[in-house]
Design a protein around this motif. Sequence first.
Motif, short mmCIF file in Angstrom:
data_model
loop_
_atom_site.label_atom_id
_atom_site.label_comp_id
_atom_site.label_asym_id
_atom_site.label_seq_id
_atom_site.Cartn_x
_atom_site.Cartn_y
_atom_site.Cartn_z
N LEU A 37 31.71 34.04 57.37
CA LEU A 37 31.47 33.98 55.93
C LEU A 37 32.51 33.08 55.29
O LEU A 37 33.72 33.24 55.52
N THR A 38 32.05 32.15 54.48
CA THR A 38 32.92 31.21 53.79
C THR A 38 33.55 31.88 52.57
O THR A 38 32.88 32.63 51.86
N PRO A 39 34.83 31.63 52.29
CA PRO A 39 35.45 32.21 51.09
C PRO A 39 34.72 31.80 49.80
O PRO A 39 34.20 30.69 49.69
N GLY A 40 34.67 32.73 48.85
CA GLY A 40 34.12 32.44 47.54
C GLY A 40 32.62 32.28 47.49
O GLY A 40 32.10 31.57 46.63
N LEU A 133 40.60 43.85 31.06
CA LEU A 133 39.98 42.58 31.47
C LEU A 133 38.74 42.83 32.31
O LEU A 133 37.71 42.16 32.14
N LEU A 134 38.81 43.81 33.22
CA LEU A 134 37.68 44.09 34.11
C LEU A 134 36.51 44.70 33.34
O LEU A 134 35.34 44.34 33.58
N LEU A 135 36.78 45.61 32.42
CA LEU A 135 35.69 46.19 31.63
C LEU A 135 35.03 45.12 30.76
O LEU A 135 33.82 45.13 30.56
N GLU A 136 35.83 44.19 30.27
CA GLU A 136 35.25 43.07 29.51
C GLU A 136 34.40 42.19 30.42
O GLU A 136 33.31 41.76 30.05
N LEU A 137 34.88 41.96 31.64
CA LEU A 137 34.15 41.13 32.59
C LEU A 137 32.76 41.70 32.88
O LEU A 137 31.79 40.96 32.99
N GLY A 195 28.25 36.36 39.03
CA GLY A 195 29.28 35.89 38.13
C GLY A 195 30.67 36.26 38.59
O GLY A 195 31.63 35.49 38.44
N VAL A 196 30.81 37.45 39.19
CA VAL A 196 32.10 37.91 39.68
C VAL A 196 32.60 37.02 40.81
O VAL A 196 33.79 36.69 40.89
N VAL A 197 31.69 36.61 41.70
CA VAL A 197 32.06 35.71 42.79
C VAL A 197 32.66 34.43 42.22
O VAL A 197 33.68 33.92 42.70
N GLU A 198 32.05 33.93 41.15
CA GLU A 198 32.51 32.67 40.57
C GLU A 198 33.79 32.85 39.75
O GLU A 198 34.69 32.00 39.81
N SER A 199 33.90 33.94 39.00
CA SER A 199 35.05 34.10 38.12
C SER A 199 36.28 34.66 38.82
O SER A 199 37.41 34.30 38.49
N GLU A 200 36.07 35.56 39.80
CA GLU A 200 37.19 36.20 40.48
C GLU A 200 37.51 35.55 41.83
O GLU A 200 38.53 35.85 42.43
N GLY A 201 36.62 34.68 42.31
CA GLY A 201 36.88 34.00 43.57
C GLY A 201 36.74 34.86 44.81
O GLY A 201 37.24 34.50 45.88
N VAL A 202 36.07 36.01 44.69
CA VAL A 202 35.89 36.88 45.85
C VAL A 202 34.70 36.41 46.68
O VAL A 202 33.85 35.65 46.22
N ALA A 217 21.73 34.55 45.90
CA ALA A 217 22.78 34.41 46.92
C ALA A 217 22.97 32.95 47.33
O ALA A 217 22.06 32.13 47.26
N ASP A 218 24.19 32.64 47.78
CA ASP A 218 24.46 31.32 48.35
C ASP A 218 23.89 31.20 49.75
O ASP A 218 23.58 30.10 50.22
#
Length: 234
Positions: A37-40, A133-137, A195-202, A217-218
């Motif tokens: 699996l590739t990061p991000g 921040l997380l609840l806003e996210l 969106g979380v994948v893009e904003s948090e980089g997970v 999915a990517d």
Amino acid sequence: MSAGPAAGPLVSVRGVHRTYGTGAATVHALRDVSFDLTPGTMVALVGRSGSGKTTLLNVIGGLDRPDAGTVRVDGVEVTALDEDGLARLRRERVSYVFQTFGLIPVLSAAENVGAPLRLARMPAAERERRVGLLLELVGLAGHAEQRPGELSGGQQQRVAIARALAASPRLLIADEPTGQLDAETGLSVMALLRGVVESEGVTALVSTHDPTMIALADRVIRIRDGRLDGQEAP
């Protein structure tokens, strides 16, 4: 756990086998599974019930051990860790989101999200900033003081996602995270994960059946009878 962040794939699975039972009751849950699996990225794991999806997620996250093969996450060989090492892995690098939300009923949304940070002994002011921040996210800044029973299913799952992100994991594992939600709410939760994948980089590995969700999915990994698509039976 001294290894640093992985320079190559975030997750590397090699030759993983997992079998349950013996004799006529033997179930080959995973058969020589290998992939990276590739990061991000957001990766959908697709297969029917009983195909091996949950077993594979559990092996990657250290909740189950394979009979053979290796798993590396963020430079750490998961399959070589003892119980203390597995606990650190799940506390520092890997987080889970389940169908059933798993929230603590007597705690507010903010307290549920902050629970992992309390365990990590994060200072109160820093913890409150991170929780806010997380609840806003996840779109729940106005619901911080509500308890799970006062929230809809979709809102509870958003709280669960925020909690999973609290300790800034490198890998987010989600096992049918929309399984108890209606189609519209489920799609909004999957869009949130995107969106979380893009904003948090997970990196997110999400098991699902829903073709609409798979489209977000990517990459799609398909599993059938314990083998990945394209594998030949031995």
